[in-house]
Motif scaffolding. Structure first.
Motif, PDB file in Angstrom:
ATOM      1  N   LEU A   8       0.825  -1.204   0.000  1.00  0.00           N
ATOM      2  CA  LEU A   8       0.000   0.000   0.000  1.00  0.00           C
ATOM      3  C   LEU A   8       0.864   1.260   0.000  1.00  0.00           C
ATOM      4  O   LEU A   8       0.566   2.225  -0.710  1.00  0.00           O
ATOM      5  CB  LEU A   8      -0.923   0.015   1.217  1.00  0.00           C
ATOM      6  CG  LEU A   8      -2.052  -1.009   1.232  1.00  0.00           C
ATOM      7  CD1 LEU A   8      -2.764  -0.967   2.585  1.00  0.00           C
ATOM      8  CD2 LEU A   8      -3.026  -0.758   0.101  1.00  0.00           C
ATOM      9  N   ALA A   9       1.925   1.252   0.785  1.00  0.00           N
ATOM     10  CA  ALA A   9       2.816   2.409   0.853  1.00  0.00           C
ATOM     11  C   ALA A   9       3.494   2.655  -0.485  1.00  0.00           C
ATOM     12  O   ALA A   9       3.626   3.807  -0.922  1.00  0.00           O
ATOM     13  CB  ALA A   9       3.852   2.213   1.955  1.00  0.00           C
ATOM     14  N   ARG A  10       3.929   1.595  -1.159  1.00  0.00           N
ATOM     15  CA  ARG A  10       4.545   1.749  -2.486  1.00  0.00           C
ATOM     16  C   ARG A  10       3.535   2.266  -3.496  1.00  0.00           C
ATOM     17  O   ARG A  10       3.861   3.133  -4.319  1.00  0.00           O
ATOM     18  CB  ARG A  10       5.167   0.439  -2.952  1.00  0.00           C
ATOM     19  CG  ARG A  10       6.499   0.155  -2.255  1.00  0.00           C
ATOM     20  CD  ARG A  10       7.180  -1.092  -2.779  1.00  0.00           C
ATOM     21  NE  ARG A  10       6.625  -2.236  -2.032  1.00  0.00           N
ATOM     22  CZ  ARG A  10       6.089  -3.306  -2.584  1.00  0.00           C
ATOM     23  NH1 ARG A  10       6.025  -3.443  -3.875  1.00  0.00           N
ATOM     24  NH2 ARG A  10       5.610  -4.270  -1.826  1.00  0.00           N
ATOM     25  N   ASP A  11       2.317   1.767  -3.438  1.00  0.00           N
ATOM     26  CA  ASP A  11       1.263   2.254  -4.334  1.00  0.00           C
ATOM     27  C   ASP A  11       0.995   3.734  -4.086  1.00  0.00           C
ATOM     28  O   ASP A  11       0.832   4.511  -5.029  1.00  0.00           O
ATOM     29  CB  ASP A  11      -0.033   1.462  -4.142  1.00  0.00           C
ATOM     30  CG  ASP A  11       0.027   0.062  -4.714  1.00  0.00           C
ATOM     31  OD1 ASP A  11       1.001  -0.259  -5.434  1.00  0.00           O
ATOM     32  OD2 ASP A  11      -0.901  -0.716  -4.426  1.00  0.00           O
ATOM     33  N   TYR A  12       0.960   4.123  -2.824  1.00  0.00           N
ATOM     34  CA  TYR A  12       0.719   5.521  -2.459  1.00  0.00           C
ATOM     35  C   TYR A  12       1.806   6.429  -3.029  1.00  0.00           C
ATOM     36  O   TYR A  12       1.522   7.486  -3.586  1.00  0.00           O
ATOM     37  CB  TYR A  12       0.658   5.647  -0.938  1.00  0.00           C
ATOM     38  CG  TYR A  12       0.569   7.068  -0.445  1.00  0.00           C
ATOM     39  CD1 TYR A  12      -0.633   7.760  -0.474  1.00  0.00           C
ATOM     40  CD2 TYR A  12       1.689   7.712   0.066  1.00  0.00           C
ATOM     41  CE1 TYR A  12      -0.725   9.062  -0.013  1.00  0.00           C
ATOM     42  CE2 TYR A  12       1.606   9.011   0.526  1.00  0.00           C
ATOM     43  CZ  TYR A  12       0.409   9.684   0.483  1.00  0.00           C
ATOM     44  OH  TYR A  12       0.335  10.966   0.939  1.00  0.00           O
ATOM     45  N   LYS A  13       3.063   6.009  -2.892  1.00  0.00           N
ATOM     46  CA  LYS A  13       4.169   6.817  -3.395  1.00  0.00           C
ATOM     47  C   LYS A  13       4.095   6.996  -4.901  1.00  0.00           C
ATOM     48  O   LYS A  13       4.428   8.051  -5.426  1.00  0.00           O
ATOM     49  CB  LYS A  13       5.504   6.176  -3.033  1.00  0.00           C
ATOM     50  CG  LYS A  13       5.995   6.475  -1.664  1.00  0.00           C
ATOM     51  CD  LYS A  13       7.354   5.866  -1.474  1.00  0.00           C
ATOM     52  CE  LYS A  13       8.211   6.754  -0.631  1.00  0.00           C
ATOM     53  NZ  LYS A  13       9.541   6.226  -0.430  1.00  0.00           N
ATOM     54  N   ALA A  14       3.656   5.973  -5.608  1.00  0.00           N
ATOM     55  CA  ALA A  14       3.620   6.008  -7.071  1.00  0.00           C
ATOM     56  C   ALA A  14       2.351   6.641  -7.623  1.00  0.00           C
ATOM     57  O   ALA A  14       2.314   7.039  -8.785  1.00  0.00           O
ATOM     58  CB  ALA A  14       3.759   4.586  -7.616  1.00  0.00           C
ATOM     59  N   MET A  15       1.326   6.768  -6.796  1.00  0.00           N
ATOM     60  CA  MET A  15       0.018   7.213  -7.265  1.00  0.00           C
ATOM     61  C   MET A  15      -0.044   8.736  -7.411  1.00  0.00           C
ATOM     62  O   MET A  15       0.460   9.476  -6.576  1.00  0.00           O
ATOM     63  CB  MET A  15      -1.054   6.754  -6.267  1.00  0.00           C
ATOM     64  CG  MET A  15      -2.466   6.946  -6.738  1.00  0.00           C
ATOM     65  SD  MET A  15      -3.651   6.285  -5.542  1.00  0.00           S
ATOM     66  CE  MET A  15      -3.405   4.530  -5.761  1.00  0.00           C
ATOM     67  N   ASP A  16      -0.674   9.180  -8.476  1.00  0.00           N
ATOM     68  CA  ASP A  16      -0.918  10.601  -8.674  1.00  0.00           C
ATOM     69  C   ASP A  16      -2.062  11.045  -7.764  1.00  0.00           C
ATOM     70  O   ASP A  16      -3.036  10.307  -7.592  1.00  0.00           O
ATOM     71  CB  ASP A  16      -1.275  10.852 -10.138  1.00  0.00           C
ATOM     72  CG  ASP A  16      -1.368  12.319 -10.448  1.00  0.00           C
ATOM     73  OD1 ASP A  16      -2.507  12.827 -10.486  1.00  0.00           O
ATOM     74  OD2 ASP A  16      -0.313  12.951 -10.633  1.00  0.00           O
ATOM     75  N   SER A  17      -1.957  12.231  -7.204  1.00  0.00           N
ATOM     76  CA  SER A  17      -2.982  12.690  -6.260  1.00  0.00           C
ATOM     77  C   SER A  17      -4.337  12.931  -6.930  1.00  0.00           C
ATOM     78  O   SER A  17      -5.344  13.080  -6.245  1.00  0.00           O
ATOM     79  CB  SER A  17      -2.524  13.953  -5.529  1.00  0.00           C
ATOM     80  OG  SER A  17      -2.291  14.997  -6.447  1.00  0.00           O
ATOM     81  N   SER A  18      -4.375  12.939  -8.253  1.00  0.00           N
ATOM     82  CA  SER A  18      -5.662  13.088  -8.948  1.00  0.00           C
ATOM     83  C   SER A  18      -6.379  11.746  -9.128  1.00  0.00           C
ATOM     84  O   SER A  18      -7.536  11.723  -9.539  1.00  0.00           O
ATOM     85  CB  SER A  18      -5.451  13.748 -10.314  1.00  0.00           C
ATOM     86  OG  SER A  18      -4.687  12.903 -11.158  1.00  0.00           O
ATOM     87  N   ASP A  19      -5.702  10.652  -8.790  1.00  0.00           N
ATOM     88  CA  ASP A  19      -6.319   9.328  -8.873  1.00  0.00           C
ATOM     89  C   ASP A  19      -7.467   9.264  -7.865  1.00  0.00           C
ATOM     90  O   ASP A  19      -7.301   9.653  -6.711  1.00  0.00           O
ATOM     91  CB  ASP A  19      -5.273   8.261  -8.547  1.00  0.00           C
ATOM     92  CG  ASP A  19      -5.744   6.842  -8.803  1.00  0.00           C
ATOM     93  OD1 ASP A  19      -6.831   6.476  -8.293  1.00  0.00           O
ATOM     94  OD2 ASP A  19      -5.036   6.105  -9.494  1.00  0.00           O
ATOM     95  N   PRO A  20      -8.643   8.794  -8.279  1.00  0.00           N
ATOM     96  CA  PRO A  20      -9.787   8.762  -7.360  1.00  0.00           C
ATOM     97  C   PRO A  20      -9.576   7.883  -6.128  1.00  0.00           C
ATOM     98  O   PRO A  20     -10.251   8.067  -5.122  1.00  0.00           O
ATOM     99  CB  PRO A  20     -10.938   8.238  -8.216  1.00  0.00           C
ATOM    100  CG  PRO A  20     -10.344   7.746  -9.476  1.00  0.00           C
ATOM    101  CD  PRO A  20      -8.970   8.313  -9.600  1.00  0.00           C
ATOM    102  N   ARG A  21      -8.626   6.974  -6.169  1.00  0.00           N
ATOM    103  CA  ARG A  21      -8.339   6.100  -5.024  1.00  0.00           C
ATOM    104  C   ARG A  21      -7.387   6.734  -4.028  1.00  0.00           C
ATOM    105  O   ARG A  21      -7.204   6.247  -2.911  1.00  0.00           O
ATOM    106  CB  ARG A  21      -7.727   4.785  -5.510  1.00  0.00           C
ATOM    107  CG  ARG A  21      -8.617   4.018  -6.465  1.00  0.00           C
ATOM    108  CD  ARG A  21      -7.867   2.880  -7.111  1.00  0.00           C
ATOM    109  NE  ARG A  21      -6.799   3.448  -7.937  1.00  0.00           N
ATOM    110  CZ  ARG A  21      -5.785   2.749  -8.445  1.00  0.00           C
ATOM    111  NH1 ARG A  21      -5.692   1.469  -8.218  1.00  0.00           N
ATOM    112  NH2 ARG A  21      -4.865   3.331  -9.184  1.00  0.00           N
ATOM    113  N   PHE A  22      -6.772   7.846  -4.414  1.00  0.00           N
ATOM    114  CA  PHE A  22      -5.710   8.450  -3.621  1.00  0.00           C
ATOM    115  C   PHE A  22      -6.149   8.807  -2.201  1.00  0.00           C
ATOM    116  O   PHE A  22      -5.475   8.469  -1.235  1.00  0.00           O
ATOM    117  CB  PHE A  22      -5.173   9.694  -4.338  1.00  0.00           C
ATOM    118  CG  PHE A  22      -4.075  10.383  -3.592  1.00  0.00           C
ATOM    119  CD1 PHE A  22      -2.781   9.916  -3.667  1.00  0.00           C
ATOM    120  CD2 PHE A  22      -4.334  11.493  -2.813  1.00  0.00           C
ATOM    121  CE1 PHE A  22      -1.758  10.544  -2.977  1.00  0.00           C
ATOM    122  CE2 PHE A  22      -3.324  12.130  -2.119  1.00  0.00           C
ATOM    123  CZ  PHE A  22      -2.039  11.651  -2.203  1.00  0.00           C
TER     124      PHE A  22
END
Length: 54
Positions: A8-22
């Motif tokens: 989850l932490a790795r996904d968070y780091k890679a995820m754009d803040s505009s992603d609806p899951r963010f």
């Protein structure tokens, strides 16, 4: 369990803040981190930064 939190932490780091899951992922990591916040070895820099406030 730790592997899942790490994922989850790795996904968070890679995820754009505009992603609806963010927002949900950020909240999840903050809740999980609370259970460790009082441990003497816990470091404040491990907390997820609030990237949604640009």
């Amino acid at each position: 369990m730790l592997d899942l939190v790490d994922m989850l932490a790795r996904d968070y780091k890679a995820m754009d803040s505009s992603d609806p899951r963010f927002t949900g992922l950020e909240y999840t990591l903050r809740v999980l981190a609370q259970s460790y916040a009082e441990h003497p070895d816990y470091r404040a820099e491990w907390r997820p930064q609030d990237r949604s406030k640009g």
